[in-house]
Design a protein around this motif. Sequence first.
Motif, PDB file in Angstrom:
ATOM      1  N   LYS A 114     -38.816  72.376 -23.063  1.00 20.56           N
ATOM      2  CA  LYS A 114     -39.791  71.961 -24.087  1.00 20.56           C
ATOM      3  C   LYS A 114     -41.148  71.638 -23.468  1.00 20.56           C
ATOM      4  O   LYS A 114     -42.181  71.875 -24.093  1.00 20.56           O
ATOM      5  CB  LYS A 114     -39.266  70.756 -24.881  1.00 20.56           C
ATOM      6  CG  LYS A 114     -38.047  71.063 -25.701  1.00 20.56           C
ATOM      7  CD  LYS A 114     -38.349  72.111 -26.743  1.00 20.56           C
ATOM      8  CE  LYS A 114     -37.135  72.467 -27.549  1.00 20.56           C
ATOM      9  NZ  LYS A 114     -37.331  73.660 -28.354  1.00 20.56           N
ATOM     10  N   SER A 115     -41.147  71.106 -22.251  1.00 26.48           N
ATOM     11  CA  SER A 115     -42.406  70.728 -21.608  1.00 26.48           C
ATOM     12  C   SER A 115     -43.163  71.933 -21.051  1.00 26.48           C
ATOM     13  O   SER A 115     -44.353  71.853 -20.782  1.00 26.48           O
ATOM     14  CB  SER A 115     -42.152  69.739 -20.466  1.00 26.48           C
ATOM     15  OG  SER A 115     -41.618  70.408 -19.325  1.00 26.48           O
ATOM     16  N   GLY A 116     -42.437  73.036 -20.836  1.00 22.28           N
ATOM     17  CA  GLY A 116     -43.066  74.214 -20.256  1.00 22.28           C
ATOM     18  C   GLY A 116     -42.922  74.305 -18.754  1.00 22.28           C
ATOM     19  O   GLY A 116     -43.369  75.268 -18.140  1.00 22.28           O
ATOM     20  N   TYR A 117     -42.309  73.301 -18.152  1.00 17.01           N
ATOM     21  CA  TYR A 117     -42.096  73.343 -16.705  1.00 17.01           C
ATOM     22  C   TYR A 117     -41.055  74.387 -16.344  1.00 17.01           C
ATOM     23  O   TYR A 117     -41.146  75.052 -15.317  1.00 17.01           O
ATOM     24  CB  TYR A 117     -41.710  71.938 -16.192  1.00 17.01           C
ATOM     25  CG  TYR A 117     -40.608  71.897 -15.159  1.00 17.01           C
ATOM     26  CD1 TYR A 117     -40.762  72.514 -13.924  1.00 17.01           C
ATOM     27  CD2 TYR A 117     -39.413  71.234 -15.411  1.00 17.01           C
ATOM     28  CE1 TYR A 117     -39.743  72.481 -12.981  1.00 17.01           C
ATOM     29  CE2 TYR A 117     -38.410  71.192 -14.480  1.00 17.01           C
ATOM     30  CZ  TYR A 117     -38.574  71.824 -13.265  1.00 17.01           C
ATOM     31  OH  TYR A 117     -37.568  71.791 -12.343  1.00 17.01           O
ATOM     32  N   PHE A 118     -40.076  74.577 -17.197  1.00 21.22           N
ATOM     33  CA  PHE A 118     -38.983  75.509 -16.947  1.00 21.22           C
ATOM     34  C   PHE A 118     -38.966  76.525 -18.078  1.00 21.22           C
ATOM     35  O   PHE A 118     -39.292  76.198 -19.218  1.00 21.22           O
ATOM     36  CB  PHE A 118     -37.668  74.703 -16.913  1.00 21.22           C
ATOM     37  CG  PHE A 118     -36.511  75.403 -16.274  1.00 21.22           C
ATOM     38  CD1 PHE A 118     -36.546  75.787 -14.954  1.00 21.22           C
ATOM     39  CD2 PHE A 118     -35.356  75.657 -17.007  1.00 21.22           C
ATOM     40  CE1 PHE A 118     -35.460  76.412 -14.349  1.00 21.22           C
ATOM     41  CE2 PHE A 118     -34.271  76.278 -16.421  1.00 21.22           C
ATOM     42  CZ  PHE A 118     -34.321  76.656 -15.090  1.00 21.22           C
ATOM     43  N   TYR A 119     -38.622  77.762 -17.770  1.00 20.19           N
ATOM     44  CA  TYR A 119     -38.535  78.782 -18.817  1.00 20.19           C
ATOM     45  C   TYR A 119     -37.330  79.680 -18.579  1.00 20.19           C
ATOM     46  O   TYR A 119     -36.833  79.797 -17.462  1.00 20.19           O
ATOM     47  CB  TYR A 119     -39.822  79.617 -18.871  1.00 20.19           C
ATOM     48  CG  TYR A 119     -40.046  80.479 -17.656  1.00 20.19           C
ATOM     49  CD1 TYR A 119     -39.508  81.762 -17.563  1.00 20.19           C
ATOM     50  CD2 TYR A 119     -40.807  80.019 -16.579  1.00 20.19           C
ATOM     51  CE1 TYR A 119     -39.706  82.552 -16.434  1.00 20.19           C
ATOM     52  CE2 TYR A 119     -41.006  80.795 -15.455  1.00 20.19           C
ATOM     53  CZ  TYR A 119     -40.460  82.063 -15.392  1.00 20.19           C
ATOM     54  OH  TYR A 119     -40.648  82.835 -14.276  1.00 20.19           O
ATOM     55  N   TYR A 120     -36.872  80.275 -19.650  1.00 22.32           N
ATOM     56  CA  TYR A 120     -35.790  81.255 -19.596  1.00 22.32           C
ATOM     57  C   TYR A 120     -36.339  82.637 -19.927  1.00 22.32           C
ATOM     58  O   TYR A 120     -37.241  82.758 -20.754  1.00 22.32           O
ATOM     59  CB  TYR A 120     -34.712  80.967 -20.644  1.00 22.32           C
ATOM     60  CG  TYR A 120     -33.914  79.712 -20.502  1.00 22.32           C
ATOM     61  CD1 TYR A 120     -33.699  79.105 -19.275  1.00 22.32           C
ATOM     62  CD2 TYR A 120     -33.325  79.132 -21.616  1.00 22.32           C
ATOM     63  CE1 TYR A 120     -32.929  77.960 -19.173  1.00 22.32           C
ATOM     64  CE2 TYR A 120     -32.551  77.993 -21.520  1.00 22.32           C
ATOM     65  CZ  TYR A 120     -32.360  77.407 -20.302  1.00 22.32           C
ATOM     66  OH  TYR A 120     -31.590  76.279 -20.202  1.00 22.32           O
ATOM     67  N   THR A 121     -35.762  83.635 -19.300  1.00 19.74           N
ATOM     68  CA  THR A 121     -35.977  85.010 -19.734  1.00 19.74           C
ATOM     69  C   THR A 121     -34.662  85.539 -20.291  1.00 19.74           C
ATOM     70  O   THR A 121     -34.576  85.921 -21.446  1.00 19.74           O
ATOM     71  CB  THR A 121     -36.493  85.896 -18.583  1.00 19.74           C
ATOM     72  OG1 THR A 121     -35.626  85.760 -17.464  1.00 19.74           O
ATOM     73  CG2 THR A 121     -37.906  85.517 -18.181  1.00 19.74           C
ATOM     74  N   VAL A 122     -33.630  85.525 -19.466  1.00 16.09           N
ATOM     75  CA  VAL A 122     -32.295  85.972 -19.861  1.00 16.09           C
ATOM     76  C   VAL A 122     -31.352  84.774 -20.014  1.00 16.09           C
ATOM     77  O   VAL A 122     -30.434  84.794 -20.822  1.00 16.09           O
ATOM     78  CB  VAL A 122     -31.723  86.961 -18.802  1.00 16.09           C
ATOM     79  CG1 VAL A 122     -30.324  87.400 -19.157  1.00 16.09           C
ATOM     80  CG2 VAL A 122     -32.643  88.152 -18.637  1.00 16.09           C
ATOM     81  N   TRP A 123     -31.559  83.743 -19.248  1.00 14.89           N
ATOM     82  CA  TRP A 123     -30.664  82.581 -19.189  1.00 14.89           C
ATOM     83  C   TRP A 123     -30.615  81.872 -20.539  1.00 14.89           C
ATOM     84  O   TRP A 123     -31.567  81.917 -21.316  1.00 14.89           O
ATOM     85  CB  TRP A 123     -31.168  81.617 -18.120  1.00 14.89           C
ATOM     86  CG  TRP A 123     -30.153  80.619 -17.667  1.00 14.89           C
ATOM     87  CD1 TRP A 123     -30.079  79.313 -18.046  1.00 14.89           C
ATOM     88  CD2 TRP A 123     -29.087  80.832 -16.743  1.00 14.89           C
ATOM     89  NE1 TRP A 123     -29.025  78.699 -17.417  1.00 14.89           N
ATOM     90  CE2 TRP A 123     -28.389  79.617 -16.607  1.00 14.89           C
ATOM     91  CE3 TRP A 123     -28.634  81.939 -16.024  1.00 14.89           C
ATOM     92  CZ2 TRP A 123     -27.291  79.462 -15.785  1.00 14.89           C
ATOM     93  CZ3 TRP A 123     -27.545  81.790 -15.197  1.00 14.89           C
ATOM     94  CH2 TRP A 123     -26.882  80.564 -15.086  1.00 14.89           C
TER      95      TRP A 123
END
Length: 153
Positions: A114-123
Motif C-alpha cells: 500500500k505504501s509503494g515500497y514493495f510491488y508485485y508483478t506476478v507474486w
Amino acid sequence: MVGLIFVITSVLLLNVIAIIIQKKITMIEVYTTSLFVLTLGLTTDIIFDLKYNFYGHFNKGPDLLGLLAIFGIYPSANIIMLNYFPYHKHLKVKILYILIASGAYLFYEWLSLKSGYFYYTVWKLWYSALCYPVLISILALNLTIIKKIKKEK
C-alpha cells in the motif's frame, strides 16, 4: 515518497525495538541469525526479484533503497521474532506462534504494498502466506542448530 517514509519509519522502529527488548538470545546468536536471514533474504530476492521479476522494492531491478529496507528490516524483524519464539514449549504452541508471526509478516507486507515500497508483478499475497510459515520454521531451526553448536564448545 510514502514508500520511502514507510521504510525509514520501519527501519527506525524495528531497530529500536530489537535493541531495547530484553534478549532471550545471546549476542552471538543475534549476529549469526542476522547473517543467516540476510543471506537467505538476499538470495531469495535475487532469484524472485531480479531473475524472475515476481516482485520488487521501489523500482524494477537493483535498487539501493531496496537494500536499505533489506539490511534495515530483515535482521531486526528476525531478532524480534526469534527472541520470543517458544523453543521449549509444546508443538501446538510453536505452530500457533508461527501462524501469528506469519500473520504479522503478511500484514506488514500488505502495508508495504500500500505504501509503494514493495510491488508485485506476478507474486500474490497468498504466496507469501504459504512461504512465511516455512521461512519462520527455517529461521527457528537455524537458531536451534546454532545453540547446539555453542553447547559443543
